[in-house]
Every structure is written in structure tokens, then in C-alpha cells.
Design an enzyme around this catalytic site. Structure first.
Site, PDB file in Angstrom:
ATOM      1  CB  ALA A  33      58.444  45.507  35.175  1.00  0.00           C
ATOM      2  CE  LYS A 204      37.058  42.704  49.280  1.00  0.00           C
ATOM      3  NZ  LYS A 204      36.094  41.756  48.713  1.00  0.00           N
TER       4      LYS A 204
END
Ligand code: NDP
Ligand code: HSE
Length: 437
Positions: A33, A204
Site C-alpha cells: 500500500a 450478489k
């Protein structure tokens, strides 16, 4: 650079899994990150959790404390349900915080509203964990397949349901007993009827269809059928014919509109997806350029889902300094470029069928049934007749048909059920070959 501070809403299966993955892999995560990512605040009703290391985390029973805390840059909503999750997420966004959520119910029902506010405030809302547990299916479709026109996708997208069907088939266990185990393992939704009646899979599928076809989220238009009526008898007959019964979510673009449906489905046993068992999920996506692609992995559970939540956190942190207008759009397509293609009502879908009927064991009965199919323009693929058990006047007849519009099939079934020689209702399970066409 200072670490990015994260607040968790919810410390159950996914909240604890996320905190544990973040802490255990902190070094790797920060190398990816570019900054550390740490949990500093966490809220739940009871303050119970399975977090291994709670040092440095401020706990509260009031989720608003987390959402309003100026120290926090990213709020992870891992509580579930529609409310108060919706209100808390909207408040976090209004406070200028990025949001990561695993809550498919929230995104499927309220995503359009949430993304609109997020665009206005220039924050990200990431939801990889909402579909397929640990499988990076959102990123794969939204980014990896961005060069394709998606033709169809089909997935086993509820881990609990697949776990139940697998245990029933392999070990002959009872439905209720396996469901209780799925709950104890943390796979099931707070209300497990969402799993067994197909609502979770429909949430979903709503999300997958939106990012695949560039349509708004339209949960109310998904045709939804669960697994609670599947019998061992049908599972066994399907196997004798070379098929497996799976609970499938299917979205297909047709010239007339989009098919969006969740239901038990016979799939040829030679297909990889027919062999996806237990809590594992798999999604087949057919793009016009790439052809069929298959994504497989754990569909539920603490750390598999935590893996997806943490991936979203890394994505958010990587893009903290980018221009909000140049980020990957929430639903893959630019918000002003969404398509208005209609979602088809279920009687307009086209599929093949497995039918089971109880017919009087006398001459002419099958001829009556096949005549009705011929008159309705329905082609029969195969017929299997089982002798009546001792003492019963009725034989069981299994019929596999070729693909036909559901409306035509409804008409034929109504006529068959009206025959004097047929007892009770015709059992129908849809059948998909899922070949590369
Ligand atoms: P759990 O029931 O295990 O945990 C929910 C957590 O949220 C608990 O800590 C609970 O507190 C807390 N909570 C719920 N409502 C409130 C409230 N009103 N105020 C404060 N705290 C609250 O759920 P999961 O971790 O299984 O699921 C979380 C989300 O992740 C859901 O949206 C689910 O659909 C999704 N998801 C779950 C997966 C899984 O494998 N379980 C996989 C992928 C997504 P308390 O326990 O004290 O009541
Ligand atoms: N209850 C869900 C399932 C959790 O079993 O698939 C993962 O979304």
C-alpha cells in the site's frame, strides 16, 4: 508516512478475520500500500470478538462513535443488514471517509444511493468481499475484463447453500443439520433464510450483473428460487443422467434484455463448476474477446473474506491521493454511461429443463405427454422411466428438454398436470449446459 487509521463496524466473523489478517500481514500490506494500515477503532453491540491482538484498538458499542471520529480515514462496515448499516455508511461518506463493506444486501439494495453520495463527496466505496468471499471477482470483471463485452456469467455464489447441497449429496446428511453446522462455522447470514431461499445469491448476482453489463443495481428484478425444495430423489436422478444440481446465479445479455436469475440448476458433471463443492464458490464469466474464464475460491469464512476486505483497504490507500474523477468507477462503467437495457421477466428466459412426473403405469400415457410437448414446440432430449415401487400405481418419469422459452414450458406443464393419468405437480429444475457459446 503515518499509517492510515481504520474503524471497524462489526466484530463478528468478518470483522475479526479482517483485523487478524491486517495485523498478521502488516509488513507485506504496508509494502504493497505504501503506508501502514491499522485498526484503531471498533464497534459492536456486545464487544465480543475473535481478534487476536486488541492492543491499540478503542472499542465502543456505539457505531456512530467510529463513523464520526475525525482520526479515521476508512470505515469498514462489517455488520450486515440494511439498517443501521445504510445510515452509518451514508454518514461516514458525508463525513468524507472512504468505506469498505462486505455487505451485499446493502450494496444490492442501496448501492445506487450510496455511490451517488460517494461521487459527490469524492470518496471510495469498495465491496470486493460482498461477492464470492475471498475470490477477487469484482476486480476481475471490473478491471481484468474491461476490454470485453460480457455475454453471460454463471456462479455458485452462496457458500452456505453449496455446503448444504454437497453434504446432503456426499454424506446423506439432513438439511437442517448441515445448516446448523454452516451457522456454527460463521458461513451463514444472520437470517439464514437469505442463504437457503436464494436472497443472498440474488444480492450478489445484482452486483455482478451491474458491473458486467453496465446497468443500475436492480435487486427487485432478479428471479429468485432457493434450495429448500431440492429432494435427494432429484439429486440421484440428475446424477444417473450425468448432471449435478447446483444453486446457480445466472446473468445473460440477450437481444431482448438481460436474464437475471437464481435457482437450482442441473449442470453437466464434466463441467469444472459442477465439481465445486462445500463452502467453495466459483464464477464463470464469458467475454466476447477472452472466451470463458473461471474464478474459484472460498465463498465464506473469516479470513477468506478478510482477505478481500484487506485488498479493498490496500486499493483505497493506494488511491488516497488520486483525483476522485479518475478512479475506477464503483460499478465498472462511468455513471453517466449506464445502459437502460431491460431485465427480462422470468417467463421470457430461455433454458433447458429437467422434469419429474408421476404417471399412471399404463399404455398411452407417455404418448399424451410427448404430444403436448410436440404441440408446444418443445424438443425432448431424453426420457427415463422408473418402474413403480411395489404397491404404487405410478411410475416416475424424468424428462430432459432442449432450450425453450419459460412461457412455453409453463403452458405445457399446466396441460400435463391436467391429464387424469398424471398425479400431483410436475417437478421442474432448470438445466444449463454452460458450454462456451
Ligand atoms: P456476524 O454476525 O458474525 O458479525 C456481525 C457483527 O456486527 C457483530 O460484531 C455484531 O455485534 C455487529 N453488529 C450487528 N448489528 C449491529 C448494530 N446494530 N450495532 C452494533 N454492532 C452490530 O456477521 P459476519 O461477520 O458473518 O457478516 C458481516 C457482513 O459480512 C455481512 O454483511 C455479511 O453478509 C458479510 N459477509 C459475510 C461472510 C461470512 O463468511 N460470514 C462472507 C462475505 C460477506 P454483536 O455480535 O455484538 O451482536
Ligand atoms: N452467507 C454467505 C454465504 C456469506 O454463505 O455465501 C458469504 O457471502
Amino acid at each position: 508516512m503515518n499509517p492510515v487509521k481504520v474503524g471497524l463496524l462489526g466484530l463478528g466473523t468478518v470483522g475479526s478475520g479482517t483485523a487478524n489478517v491486517l495485523a498478521r500481514n502488516a509488513g507485506e500490506i504496508s509494502r504493497r500500500a505504501g503506508r501502514g494500515i491499522i485498526v484503531t477503532h471498533a464497534a459492536s453491540r456486545s464487544l465480543r470478538s475473535s481478534i487476536n491482538d486488541t492492543s491499540g484498538i478503542k472499542f465502543t458499542t456505539d457505531p456512530q462513535d467510529v463513523v464520526d471520529d475525525p482520526e479515521i480515514s476508512v470505515v469498514c462496515e462489517l455488520m450486515g443488514g440494511y439498517e443501521p448499516a445504510r445510515a452509518l455508511v451514508l454518514r461516514a461518506i458525508a463525513n468524507g471517509k472512504h468505506v469498505v463493506t462486505a455487505n451485499k444486501a446493502l450494496i444490492a439494495r442501496h448501492g445506487n444511493e450510496i455511490f451517488a453520495l460517494a461521487r459527490e463527496k469524492g470518496v471510495m466505496v469498495a465491496f470486493e468481499a460482498a461477492v464470492g468471499g475471498g475470490i477477487p471477482i469484482i476486480k476481475a470483471i471490473r478491471e481484468g475484463l474491461a476490454g470485453n463485452r460480457i455475454e453471460w456469467l454463471a456462479g455458485i455464489i452462496n457458500g452456505t447453500g453449496n455446503f448444504i447441497l454437497t453434504e446432503m449429496r456426499d454424506k446423506g446428511r439432513d438439511f437442517a443439520d448441515v445448516l446448523a453446522e454452516a451457522q456454527a462455522l460463521g458461513y451463514a447470514e444472520a437470517d439464514p433464510t437469505f442463504d437457503v431461499e436464494g436472497i443472498d445469491a440474488a444480492h450478489k448476482l445484482t452486483i455482478l450483473a451491474s458491473i458486467a453489463f453496465g446497468i443500475p443495481l436492480q435487486f427487485d428484478k432478479v428471479y429468485t428460487e432457493g434450495i429448500s425444495r431440492i429432494t435427494r430423489e432429484d439429486v440421484a436422478y440428475a446424477e444417473q443422467l450425468g448432471y449435478r444440481i447446483k444453486h446457480l446465479g445466472l446473468a445473460r445479455a440477450t437481444p431482448a434484455g438481460i436474464e437475471l436469475r437464481v435457482h437450482p440448476t442441473l449442470i453437466p458433471e464434466r463441467r469444472l463448476i459442477a465439481n465445486v463443492d462445500g463452502v467453495m464458490n466459483a464464477v464463470l464469466v464469458k467475454g466476447d474477446a477472452v472466451g470463458p474464464t473461471l474464478y474459484y475460491g472460498a465463498g465464506a469464512g473469516a479470513e477468506p473474506t478478510g482477505s478481500a476486505v484487506v485488498a479493498d483497504l490496500v486499493d483505497v490507500v493506494r488511491t488516497l491521493t488520486t483525483d476522485p474523477n479518475n478512479r475506477v468507477p464503483h460499478l465498472a462503467f462511468q455513471p453517466d454511461a449506464l445502459s437502460s437495457q431491460p431485465v427480462l421477466p422470468v417467463d421470457e428466459i430461455v433454458t433447458a429443463y429437467y422434469l419429474r412426473l408421476r404417471a399412471a403405469d399404463k399404455p398411452g400415457v407417455l404418448a399424451d405427454v410427448t404430444r403436448i410437448f410436440a404441440e408446444a414446440g418443445i424438443s425432448i432430449e431424453s426420457i427415463l422411466q422408473k418402474e413403480p415401487p411395489a404397491g404404487s400405481p405410478d411410475a416416475t418419469v424424468i424428462i430432459l428438454t432442449q432450450r425453450v422459452r419459460e412461457r412455453q414450458m409453463n403452458g405445457a406443464i399446466a396441460r400435463i398436470e391436467a391429464l387424469d393419468s398424471i398425479t400431483g405437480a410436475v417437478t421442474r429444475i432448470r438445466l444449463e449446459h454452460l458450454n462456451s457459446n
